[in-house]
Scaffold this motif. Structure first.
Motif, PDB file in Angstrom:
ATOM      1  N   ASP B 221      -9.966   9.912 -12.928  1.00 33.51           N
ATOM      2  CA  ASP B 221      -8.691  10.408 -13.456  1.00 33.51           C
ATOM      3  C   ASP B 221      -7.558  10.307 -12.442  1.00 33.51           C
ATOM      4  OD1 ASP B 221     -10.289  12.402 -12.067  1.00 33.51           O
ATOM      5  OD2 ASP B 221      -8.578  13.734 -12.438  1.00 33.51           O
ATOM      6  N   SER B 223      -6.820   7.515 -10.441  1.00 35.38           N
ATOM      7  CA  SER B 223      -6.218   6.207 -10.198  1.00 35.38           C
ATOM      8  C   SER B 223      -5.488   5.684 -11.419  1.00 35.38           C
ATOM      9  CB  SER B 223      -7.297   5.207  -9.777  1.00 35.38           C
ATOM     10  OG  SER B 223      -8.074   4.845 -10.893  1.00 35.38           O
ATOM     11  N   ARG B 224      -4.401   5.005 -11.173  1.00 31.35           N
ATOM     12  CA  ARG B 224      -3.704   4.292 -12.229  1.00 31.35           C
ATOM     13  C   ARG B 224      -2.987   3.076 -11.643  1.00 31.35           C
ATOM     14  NH1 ARG B 224      -0.460   9.262 -14.644  1.00 31.35           N
ATOM     15  NH2 ARG B 224      -2.226  10.515 -13.963  1.00 31.35           N
ATOM     16  N   ALA B 228       2.123   1.676 -14.181  1.00 32.22           N
ATOM     17  CA  ALA B 228       2.172   2.927 -14.943  1.00 32.22           C
ATOM     18  C   ALA B 228       3.175   3.898 -14.340  1.00 32.22           C
ATOM     19  CB  ALA B 228       0.789   3.569 -14.982  1.00 32.22           C
ATOM     20  N   CYS B 229       3.671   3.557 -13.149  1.00 33.27           N
ATOM     21  CA  CYS B 229       4.624   4.443 -12.486  1.00 33.27           C
ATOM     22  C   CYS B 229       6.033   4.094 -12.942  1.00 33.27           C
ATOM     23  CB  CYS B 229       4.483   4.304 -10.976  1.00 33.27           C
ATOM     24  SG  CYS B 229       5.613   5.381 -10.089  1.00 33.27           S
ATOM     25  N   VAL B 338      -2.521  11.685  -7.134  1.00 33.12           N
ATOM     26  CA  VAL B 338      -2.607  10.448  -7.916  1.00 33.12           C
ATOM     27  C   VAL B 338      -2.751   9.293  -6.935  1.00 33.12           C
ATOM     28  CG1 VAL B 338      -0.091  10.206  -7.989  1.00 33.12           C
ATOM     29  CG2 VAL B 338      -1.464   9.063  -9.718  1.00 33.12           C
ATOM     30  N   PHE B 340      -2.114   5.225  -6.868  1.00 32.06           N
ATOM     31  CA  PHE B 340      -1.629   4.007  -7.535  1.00 32.06           C
ATOM     32  C   PHE B 340      -2.280   2.790  -6.909  1.00 32.06           C
ATOM     33  CE2 PHE B 340       1.981   6.762  -8.734  1.00 32.06           C
ATOM     34  CZ  PHE B 340       1.906   6.563 -10.113  1.00 32.06           C
TER      35      PHE B 340
END
Lengths: 374, 619
Positions: B221, B223-224, B228-229, B338, B340
């Motif tokens: 949950d 990492s993205r 997406a930022c 978070v 990225f």
């Protein structure tokens, strides 16, 4: 080779070449990699051009570069200059004048009128090709579009005097090492080699806040070649970061890392030692450390061309990022005159300059002036 | 047999030679301005006066570059060398063969398949040069940008689309065969699949972002991907305090990807209460403005964490990143809100290119190769652009597309070499030529071999490999080469040796040495070739059987051959010839191969000297 005719200018008769006629529409200033490539790209489009080169030989700086292949091609692109010269020689629509300097330009409709004068220069370094014809007299050239392909200047290592260039024996620039290797072989008994990267690039003190892009690849390939020619030699590579040149490069880099010593620090000083230049640099613990080498090679960065301010003024261009050239109406920039570029990138950028010049000829308006790349 | 005439065009490097004596030595008539049956000219066609070119139109002509073959030395020595070179050309000219009259009619239509800047630029330039263009769009909107591209740049370019571009929305290229001037494309659109013919094809998918792999074990949950930022969902709305950005940790990054990571790091750091840590291995600052972005982010307070090999490790159920600081030599920990992940643009390799019966493997179709720039692939007339090739978004993609279009315009406008002639009666349909041609020229159509009209680069690999002698590049058939060499070797003083010189590497280097007055051995005969690939085992052995005591084949470095495999085939043939010689009890050192580049004349001079010294030793 061109439509010629005398014309009275300011009381004296001058020779004039009309390039605005459909057969010779583009004037290319600079006969190096980008200039030759631009002429070829225009020729592929069916447009003739005239290349003017201030030096005695076409091919520019890259003509003196050495092949960096061991047994397998290193993709340095140095031999592309030979390719370009050979292709240019086979295309009759392509003209070139050497020892010609553009000194003035005047807007004429959508095009330009450019004054060329003969340039007394150094003697040719290689025997003249059929393509290389020196300019004999002052010339006025009318043209529909101009491509500036004047290349870059190499940073003068003397400006970083602490690195010892010109002062400490055994310190040379990568360009000089390249020349030496092109003639075959390392200078003297060079067993311990150090390469110092980013000399004149990424340097706040010098106000050079850009990466010269080509030096990591260029210097590491030179280092590999030096090790190959002198099998016992040890290479130390002083650097900030190693830049990336694609998939195949990464595999090569892994091999180079295994065979050479990579130190992430730039020496603060190089001074004469007992047996060769002595480099002072920050060790892994941050403490100063000294080491002696036989040869210290400085990878000097790429600077805007010397002629950039004069050309900008001549063609009314706004100076680009970091002082490199940007284009304008009917003026396009190709190669490293627009920002640090490799040989391959210079050749490709010439294609874009040629395409934009061709569009300008049709519409009288360049679609999008080249954005400086720095 | 026509008796060839020597047309002497004076050129630098030919001073001091006596044309009448040389003509007699080579068995030629000297041109007196009268009628000619066949001719040998001392300069290349482009350097010949227009009047002479007009007189020779339609006759068998051998255009030599005599100055390039000659080199320096005393007058007698140069005369001898010139006589041998002229004899070789005379032998070939006396065969009287003309380049075949053919009327290739390459299809002028251009297919651009894809979306975004590269496709748009290619379609635009091709249409401006007068080619009918079919643009197979993956979506509906020609102004849609690909991943990582500047939408306003794309929209600006799309606003002024020239005439002659036919749009085929929602259409996919599902299969492709052929080569320059004659491609067949299967296009799958909303109305089903249709087959169409094209002269050139440019593949330029818009591409998509691909995030680098997260460190194994990282809580999913956290990492993205970097994209997406978006500004709308920036940190304060999310309540982020600690943000980590990984740039080139899971896999190597590119300068473009790294620059995007820097820009994001800078934007996030500017949010109140947010601390950004950028984790990376190398600061890739070669993109435009890269170094300035790097400094700007650091000055704004972004923590720069440089990792060693193999890091980072994870702790606390994958919620804490641990790595060793390289200067402090201490472990550092970060529990980010978070993570990225840096992204690179890319596009999937189309499935039809994996058909190894119709297409060479990717490493041979699109190798990383210094001569295959400007979108080119080994298959003439087929271009791979933009994201699929890994070209950075922006000006580089425009330049690449322009170069590709110039190349296809040149090919389709007659810039390709004349078609290889296939003798259908002797052809055994063994498909060797189809297999070996690096440019995809020969195609097996209805039980015969049909060359694509605008794809041949005259490398001659097909002629060297064809077991039935049924295929030959015009003017370069084994029979023609042998006739010339037989005459040349008869005129060359012993010990005679032949240098088979690749036109991309050895020949330019040889010419440069000759121009600067290098003295070549008297008995050295040069055979200029377009590509070393023309050399086959048979050619080498036949040259030896004619009395040459040595054969040196010089081609490009591995990985530099314009025809991809020409140099390797020549090297293989040289090795086979050496093996044959040694089986026969003869010295295998009579043949050798040299890898070189056109800027290594000294290597060539050394190799010639070494071989000549060996021949002298054998004598």
């Amino acid at each position: 080779m061109h439509n010629r005719g005398p014309r009275r200018v300011g009381g004296c008769l001058e020779e004039i070449i009309f390039l605005s006629a459909l057969d010779k529409p583009v004037l290319i200033i600079g006969g190096g990699v980008a200039g030759l490539a631009a002429a070829l790209e225009l020729d592929r489009r069916g447009l003739a051009s005239l290349v003017v080169e201030k030096g005695p030989n076409l091919g520019g700086q890259a003509r003196g570069f050495c092949c960096k292949a061991l047994e397998v091609c290193a993709r340095c692109g140095a031999c592309r200059v030979g390719d370009l010269l050979q292709q240019a020689a086979q295309r009759p629509a392509l003209g070139a004048l050497t020892q010609a300097l553009a000194v003035a330009a005047q807007r004429q409709g959508a095009g330009w009128e450019v004054t060329l004068i003969p340039q007394e220069g150094p003697k040719p370094t290689s025997p003249a090709l059929a393509l290389e014809r020196p300019l004999g007299e002052r010339l006025l050239v009318q043209t529909g579009a101009v491509i500036l392909a004047v290349g870059h200047q190499v940073f003068d290592a003397r400006k970083k005097s602490r690195l010892g260039y010109g002062r400490v024996p055994g310190v040379m620039t990568a360009g000089e090492l390249e020349e030496t290797l092109a003639k075959g072989g390392l200078p003297g008994q060079a067993r311990r080699l150090a390469f110092v990267q980013c000399v004149g690039s990424r340097d706040q003190a010098l106000g050079r806040l850009y990466c010269s892009r080509v030096c990591c690849g260029f210097a590491l390939r030179l280092a590999r070649l030096a090790r190959y020619l002198e099998p016992g030699s040890e290479v130390t590579f002083f650097h900030m970061d190693v830049q990336d040149y694609g998939q195949a490069w990464r595999a090569e880099l892994a091999e180079m890392r295994a065979g050479m010593r990579f130190i992430r620090a730039i020496p603060g000083e190089v001074r004469p030692g007992a047996g060769g230049p002595l480099a002072v640099f920050a060790g892994p613990d941050g403490q100063p450390q000294e080491e002696e080498f036989d040869l210290v090679v400085l990878a000097t960065g790429l600077e805007p061309p010397v002629a950039a301010p004069a050309l900008s003024e001549m063609f009314g261009l706004t100076p680009g990022a970091e002082g490199f050239l940007t284009g304008g109406q009917g003026v396009l920039v190709a190669g490293s005159a627009g920002g640090p570029r490799s040989i391959a990138e210079s050749i490709e950028s010439a294609a874009q300059a040629a395409a934009s010049a061709a569009e300008h000829l049709v519409s009288g308006q360049a679609p999008s002036p080249e954005v400086a790349h720095a | 047999m026509p008796r060839p005439t020597l047309c002497w065009v004076a050129a630098p490097g030919l001073e001091g030679l006596e044309p009448p004596a040389l003509a007699m030595a080579a068995g030629l008539d000297l041109d007196q301005g009268g009628a000619l049956e066949a001719a040998v000219v001392t300069v290349p066609e482009v350097q010949a006066p227009d009047k002479l070119r007009a007189r020779l139109l339609g006759r068998p002509v051998q255009w030599l570059d005599l100055a390039a073959e000659l080199g320096g030395g005393g007058e007698g020595h140069r005369g001898q060398r010139a006589a041998a070179a002229l004899s070789r050309a005379a032998g070939r000219a006396s065969l009287g063969t003309l380049p075949p009259l053919y009327s290739p009619q390459p299809n002028q239509r251009v297919l651009v398949a894809g979306q975004g800047l590269a496709a748009l630029a290619a379609a635009r330039q091709a249409a401006l040069l007068g080619h009918p263009v079919l643009w197979a769009l993956s979506g509906d909107d020609p102004a849609a940008a690909g991943a990582g591209e500047d939408a306003s740049q794309v929209a600006g370019l799309a606003a002024g689309l020239p005439e002659g571009i036919e749009l085929a929305p929602q259409t996919e290229l599902t299969n492709l065969t052929g080569a320059g001037g004659s491609f067949t494309a299967w296009l799958k659109g909303p109305q089903g699949t249709a087959r169409q013919r094209f002269g050139a094809v440019a593949l330029a998918p818009g591409g998509a972002y691909r995030a680098e792999p997260a460190p194994p074990g990282l809580a999913p949950d956290l990492s993205r991907p970097l994209s997406a930022c978006q500004p709308a969902s920036l940190a304060s709305a999310q309540g982020w305090r600690q943000v980590a950005i990984l740039a080139g940790v899971g896999q190597p990054a590119t300068a473009q990807g790294f620059a995007r990571a820097l820009a994001t790091a800078y934007a996030l750091q500017a949010q109140p209460g947010v601390q950004v840590t950028l984790l990376f291995r190398e600061a890739l600052v070669a993109a435009p403005q890269g170094e300035r972005l790097y400094r700007q982010a650091r000055q704004a307070g972004v923590l720069m964490a440089r990792l060693g090999d193999g890091e980072p490790r994870l702790a606390d159920q994958g919620r804490t990143l641990v790595w060793q600081d390289q200067v402090l030599a201490e472990d550092l920990e970060l529990a980010p809100d978070v993570v990225f992940l840096c992204e690179e643009t890319g596009a999937p390799w189309p499935g039809f290119l994996d058909n190894n019966l119709l297409w060479p493997a990717r490493s041979r179709l699109l190798p990383e190769h210094a001569r295959l720039d400007g979108g080119r692939t080994a298959r003439a007339g087929f271009y791979v652009l933009g994201a699929l090739r890994g070209t950075p978004a922006g000006e580089d993609r425009l330049a690449e597309a322009a170069a590709a279009v110039h190349d296809l315009h040149d090919l389709l406008g007659g810039g390709a070499a004349p078609l290889p002639a296939v003798r259908t009666l002797t052809c055994a349909r063994c498909l060797t030529c189809v297999r070996v041609c690096p440019h995809g020229v020969p195609e097996h159509v209805e039980d015969h071999i049909q060359p694509a009209p605008a794809a041949c680069l005259a490398c001659g690999i097909c002629a060297a490999e064809c077991p039935a002698h049924a295929i030959a590049p015009p003017g370069w058939s084994t029979a023609e080469l042998m006739e010339g060499l037989a005459c040349g070797l008869a005129a060359a003083p012993a010990p005679a040796m032949v240098l088979m010189a690749c036109g991309q590497s050895a020949m330019p280097a040889f010419a440069e040495l000759s121009r600067s007055g290098h003295v070549w051995p008297a008995g050295l005969l040069v055979l200029p070739l377009k590509c070393a690939g023309r050399v086959g085992l048979e050619l080498i052995l036949r040259v030896l059987s004619l009395g040459a005591e040595g054969v040196l084949v010089a081609g490009c470095h591995e990985g530099m051959c314009r025809s991809v495999t020409g140099n390797l085939r020549a090297r293989l043939a040289t090795g086979q010839a050496a093996g044959t010689l040694s089986d026969l009890g003869l010295g295998p050192e009579a043949v050798s191969f040299l890898h070189m580049a056109n800027n290594q004349p000294q290597a060539l001079a050394k190799a010639v000297e070494a071989m000549y010294a060996r021949l002298g030793a054998v004598e």
